[in-house]
Write a protein that holds these residues in place. Structure first.
Motif, PDB file in Angstrom:
ATOM      1  N   VAL A   1       0.882  -1.171   0.000  1.00  0.00           N
ATOM      2  CA  VAL A   1       0.000   0.000   0.000  1.00  0.00           C
ATOM      3  C   VAL A   1       0.918   1.219   0.000  1.00  0.00           C
ATOM      4  N   GLU A   2       0.845   2.017  -1.054  1.00  0.00           N
ATOM      5  CA  GLU A   2       1.830   3.094  -1.218  1.00  0.00           C
ATOM      6  C   GLU A   2       1.177   4.354  -1.782  1.00  0.00           C
ATOM      7  N   SER A   3       1.629   5.493  -1.271  1.00  0.00           N
ATOM      8  CA  SER A   3       1.236   6.816  -1.792  1.00  0.00           C
ATOM      9  C   SER A   3      -0.280   6.995  -1.817  1.00  0.00           C
ATOM     10  N   SER A   4      -0.934   6.572  -0.754  1.00  0.00           N
ATOM     11  CA  SER A   4      -2.386   6.662  -0.683  1.00  0.00           C
ATOM     12  C   SER A   4      -2.827   7.487   0.516  1.00  0.00           C
ATOM     13  N   ASN A   5      -4.041   8.011   0.430  1.00  0.00           N
ATOM     14  CA  ASN A   5      -4.634   8.830   1.482  1.00  0.00           C
ATOM     15  C   ASN A   5      -5.813   8.064   2.064  1.00  0.00           C
ATOM     16  N   ILE A   6      -5.739   7.739   3.362  1.00  0.00           N
ATOM     17  CA  ILE A   6      -6.736   6.868   4.000  1.00  0.00           C
ATOM     18  C   ILE A   6      -7.235   7.556   5.261  1.00  0.00           C
ATOM     19  N   SER A   7      -8.555   7.753   5.374  1.00  0.00           N
ATOM     20  CA  SER A   7      -9.056   8.512   6.515  1.00  0.00           C
ATOM     21  C   SER A   7     -10.487   8.110   6.876  1.00  0.00           C
ATOM     22  N   GLU A   8     -10.823   8.377   8.150  1.00  0.00           N
ATOM     23  CA  GLU A   8     -12.172   8.239   8.693  1.00  0.00           C
ATOM     24  C   GLU A   8     -12.681   6.797   8.684  1.00  0.00           C
TER      25      GLU A   8
ATOM     26  N   SER B   1      -1.055 -12.199   7.851  1.00  0.00           N
ATOM     27  CA  SER B   1      -0.426 -11.958   6.552  1.00  0.00           C
ATOM     28  C   SER B   1       1.078 -11.773   6.738  1.00  0.00           C
ATOM     29  N   LYS B   2       1.816 -11.754   5.646  1.00  0.00           N
ATOM     30  CA  LYS B   2       3.266 -11.557   5.731  1.00  0.00           C
ATOM     31  C   LYS B   2       3.771 -10.846   4.483  1.00  0.00           C
ATOM     32  N   ASN B   3       4.990 -10.328   4.615  1.00  0.00           N
ATOM     33  CA  ASN B   3       5.624  -9.559   3.538  1.00  0.00           C
ATOM     34  C   ASN B   3       4.736  -8.382   3.117  1.00  0.00           C
ATOM     35  N   ILE B   4       4.594  -7.461   4.040  1.00  0.00           N
ATOM     36  CA  ILE B   4       3.727  -6.301   3.845  1.00  0.00           C
ATOM     37  C   ILE B   4       4.596  -5.042   3.748  1.00  0.00           C
ATOM     38  N   MET B   5       4.290  -4.158   2.792  1.00  0.00           N
ATOM     39  CA  MET B   5       4.972  -2.876   2.669  1.00  0.00           C
ATOM     40  C   MET B   5       3.933  -1.759   2.699  1.00  0.00           C
ATOM     41  N   LEU B   6       4.037  -0.887   3.706  1.00  0.00           N
ATOM     42  CA  LEU B   6       3.175   0.286   3.816  1.00  0.00           C
ATOM     43  C   LEU B   6       4.084   1.502   3.739  1.00  0.00           C
ATOM     44  N   LYS B   7       4.014   2.247   2.643  1.00  0.00           N
ATOM     45  CA  LYS B   7       5.006   3.304   2.410  1.00  0.00           C
ATOM     46  C   LYS B   7       4.359   4.573   1.853  1.00  0.00           C
ATOM     47  N   ASP B   8       4.802   5.702   2.399  1.00  0.00           N
ATOM     48  CA  ASP B   8       4.463   7.020   1.856  1.00  0.00           C
ATOM     49  C   ASP B   8       2.955   7.250   1.792  1.00  0.00           C
ATOM     50  N   ASN B   9       2.242   6.794   2.819  1.00  0.00           N
ATOM     51  CA  ASN B   9       0.803   7.018   2.895  1.00  0.00           C
ATOM     52  C   ASN B   9       0.485   8.091   3.929  1.00  0.00           C
ATOM     53  N   LEU B  10      -0.634   8.774   3.751  1.00  0.00           N
ATOM     54  CA  LEU B  10      -1.204   9.631   4.786  1.00  0.00           C
ATOM     55  C   LEU B  10      -2.406   8.891   5.363  1.00  0.00           C
ATOM     56  N   VAL B  11      -2.312   8.539   6.647  1.00  0.00           N
ATOM     57  CA  VAL B  11      -3.403   7.822   7.313  1.00  0.00           C
ATOM     58  C   VAL B  11      -3.833   8.680   8.500  1.00  0.00           C
ATOM     59  N   ALA B  12      -5.035   9.231   8.426  1.00  0.00           N
ATOM     60  CA  ALA B  12      -5.426  10.262   9.386  1.00  0.00           C
ATOM     61  C   ALA B  12      -6.896  10.143   9.784  1.00  0.00           C
ATOM     62  N   HIS B  13      -7.190  10.698  10.962  1.00  0.00           N
ATOM     63  CA  HIS B  13      -8.569  10.894  11.436  1.00  0.00           C
ATOM     64  C   HIS B  13      -9.308   9.581  11.691  1.00  0.00           C
ATOM     65  N   GLN B  14      -8.626   8.591  12.254  1.00  0.00           N
ATOM     66  CA  GLN B  14      -9.320   7.416  12.780  1.00  0.00           C
ATOM     67  C   GLN B  14      -9.618   7.722  14.254  1.00  0.00           C
ATOM     68  N   GLN B  15     -10.765   8.323  14.528  1.00  0.00           N
ATOM     69  CA  GLN B  15     -11.027   8.911  15.836  1.00  0.00           C
ATOM     70  C   GLN B  15     -12.110   8.197  16.631  1.00  0.00           C
ATOM     71  N   SER B  16     -12.525   6.997  16.214  1.00  0.00           N
ATOM     72  CA  SER B  16     -13.511   6.265  17.001  1.00  0.00           C
ATOM     73  C   SER B  16     -12.867   5.775  18.295  1.00  0.00           C
TER      74      SER B  16
ATOM     75  N   LEU C   1       6.897  -9.890   9.149  1.00  0.00           N
ATOM     76  CA  LEU C   1       7.652  -9.340   8.028  1.00  0.00           C
ATOM     77  C   LEU C   1       6.893  -8.189   7.361  1.00  0.00           C
ATOM     78  N   ALA C   2       6.725  -7.113   8.128  1.00  0.00           N
ATOM     79  CA  ALA C   2       6.064  -5.919   7.599  1.00  0.00           C
ATOM     80  C   ALA C   2       7.000  -4.723   7.717  1.00  0.00           C
ATOM     81  N   THR C   3       6.985  -3.859   6.720  1.00  0.00           N
ATOM     82  CA  THR C   3       7.749  -2.615   6.743  1.00  0.00           C
ATOM     83  C   THR C   3       6.781  -1.446   6.684  1.00  0.00           C
ATOM     84  N   ILE C   4       6.897  -0.563   7.667  1.00  0.00           N
ATOM     85  CA  ILE C   4       6.059   0.642   7.734  1.00  0.00           C
ATOM     86  C   ILE C   4       7.006   1.822   7.603  1.00  0.00           C
ATOM     87  N   GLN C   5       7.021   2.458   6.444  1.00  0.00           N
ATOM     88  CA  GLN C   5       8.100   3.395   6.122  1.00  0.00           C
ATOM     89  C   GLN C   5       7.577   4.693   5.510  1.00  0.00           C
TER      90      GLN C   5
END
Length: 417
Positions: free
Chosen positions: A198-205, A215-230, A243-247
């Motif tokens: 999951v890369e270069s994505s905007n995820i909110s609310e 799961s395994k071998n996960i790459m989360l990179k260059d995302n904006l993840v905001a406003h999860q306020q529940s 085996l996950a990379t959060i970068q």
């Protein structure tokens, strides 16, 4: 029966025969046009509302302009391309056991599921837009579902108002790029899958922006993840996975930025974590590293110690140590856990007392006690970052001009007296 009556009946029969023959020719269903199309050919559609469901059983391309479908489209052939169709029924596109499928500029306004993919490979979804029309979360469906499939590209998707915007199960090599996901339970939900990006994505609310389970071998990179306020809102949750990379993500204004449960070999580096209630929480964590991240204006770094997690060379805006040797690292460790943090978890309203003298005194006493405790989470070498907001860039030319103006003002004031 007289001859005249027979003539009238024959004429009526002839007229009815002609009428129904003409109508049958005019109303010839689109499915027949598709079935007669040669493999590899294109079908161009313009300005039409399609009321019938369609099934594609041969490799063709459908290019549409101002075309609306009220019924589902089933793809049962390899090498199919669909462009420019808008779906507004309860089911959009279904494909099973196919490969080399491309959907481009396809939109949905539906209370049901947009795209369903099962047992397929080499699927490209580009410029997909979907808006769910149900306000009740329990009645929503997934935007895009991927089951037991391989090599899936989802690029530039705009999905809102779904249960899970993208649901992936038992699949491999799924890439989600440049997408905007908003409003639902999970933005991206991966289960029993591997090689997910999951890369270069905007995820909110959402309740959880990105949920990774088993799961395994996960790459989360260059995302904006905001406003999860529940109440249990998290930007990223890694559960029973490895085996996950959060970068290089920006995690902003969430109840919890990163939550780890039964997670191993998780590398979190170069992320910006801003205005979250809790930066990271965890339970049953192994061989995981949180390093070279920047933390600003968060309520708590963590509420309790996390065994199996290492903090290294992060920049904390609430670090109150010194850098006397000038190596840009603090001379004393940063303590991530605090008693006050545990109080905030029990009574969230306590967070508004942060910065008060009583909390500062409690934190000072707490640090003295925690340093002698084994149940503590430390960053032994925190980055030392000066508060740029209070630094002044002193320049002599501006200073001299300011003095001159002040002198002129004082001279004028004296003359007025």
């Amino acid at each position: 029966m007289s001859n005249s009556e027979k003539g009238v009946l024959l004429a009526l029969f002839f007229l009815l025969h002609v009428f129904f023959s003409v109508n049958t020719a005019v109303a010839s269903p689109l499915q027949q046009q598709i079935d007669t199309l040669e493999p590899g050919k294109e079908l161009l559609l313009n300005d039409v509302v399609i009321k019938e469901s369609l099934t594609l059983t041969k490799p063709i391309t459908i290019r549409a302009n101002n075309v609306i479908m009220d019924q589902p489209l089933k793809i049962e052939s390899d090498d199919v391309r669909i462009e420019g169709v808008h779906f507004r029924g309860e089911q959009g596109i279904v494909m099973k056991n196919v490969k080399n499928i491309t959907l481009f500029n396809v939109t949905f306004a539906t209370s049901g599921e947009g795209i369903f993919i099962a047992d397929s490979q080499n699927i490209t979804l580009k410029q997909i837009a979907l808006k769910g029309i149900s306000d009740q979360l329990a009645k929503r469906k997934h935007g895009i579902t991927v089951l037991r499939s391989k090599t899936i590209l989802i690029d530039d998707a705009k999905l809102t108002g779904t249960l899970d915007s993208i649901y992936v199960e038992e699949s491999k090599q799924v890439r989600i790029l440049n997408s905007q996901l908003r409003d639902g339970r999970y933005g991206v939900h991966s289960m029993y899958s591997e090689d997910i990006i999951v890369e270069s994505s905007n995820i909110s609310e959402y309740t959880t922006g990105i949920m990774v389970m088993m799961s395994k071998n996960i790459m989360l990179k260059d995302n904006l993840v905001a406003h999860q306020q529940s109440v249990h809102g998290t930007a990223l949750t890694i559960y029973d996975s490895q085996l996950a990379t959060i970068q290089e993500n920006e995690l902003r204004e969430n109840k919890t930025a990163i939550q780890l449960q039964k997670a191993s070999d998780i590398d979190m580096l170069g992320n910006e974590l801003v205005m979250n209630v809790i930066v990271i929480s965890g339970m049953d964590v192994w061989d995981s590293v949180f390093s070279n991240n920047r933390l600003r204006m968060n309520v708590l770094t963590t509420a309790s110690s996390i065994e199996g997690l290492t903090l290294a060379q992060n920049a904390y805006d609430d670090y109150d140590g010194y850098d006397l040797d000038g190596d840009y690292f603090g001379d004393s460790p940063y303590i991530a856990t605090s008693t006050f943090g545990q109080w905030v978890l029990k009574r969230p309203s306590y967070q508004y007392f942060l910065g008060s003298s009583s909390v500062q005194l409690l934190t000072t006493l707490d640090e003295l006690l925690l340093l002698s405790s084994q149940n503590i989470l430390l960053d032994e070498q925190p980055k030392y970052v000066k508060n740029a907001s209070i630094e002044m860039n002193f320049k002599w030319p501006y200073f001299m001009v300011s003095l001159l103006l002040l002198g002129l003002l004082m001279t004028g004031w004296r003359k007025l007296r």
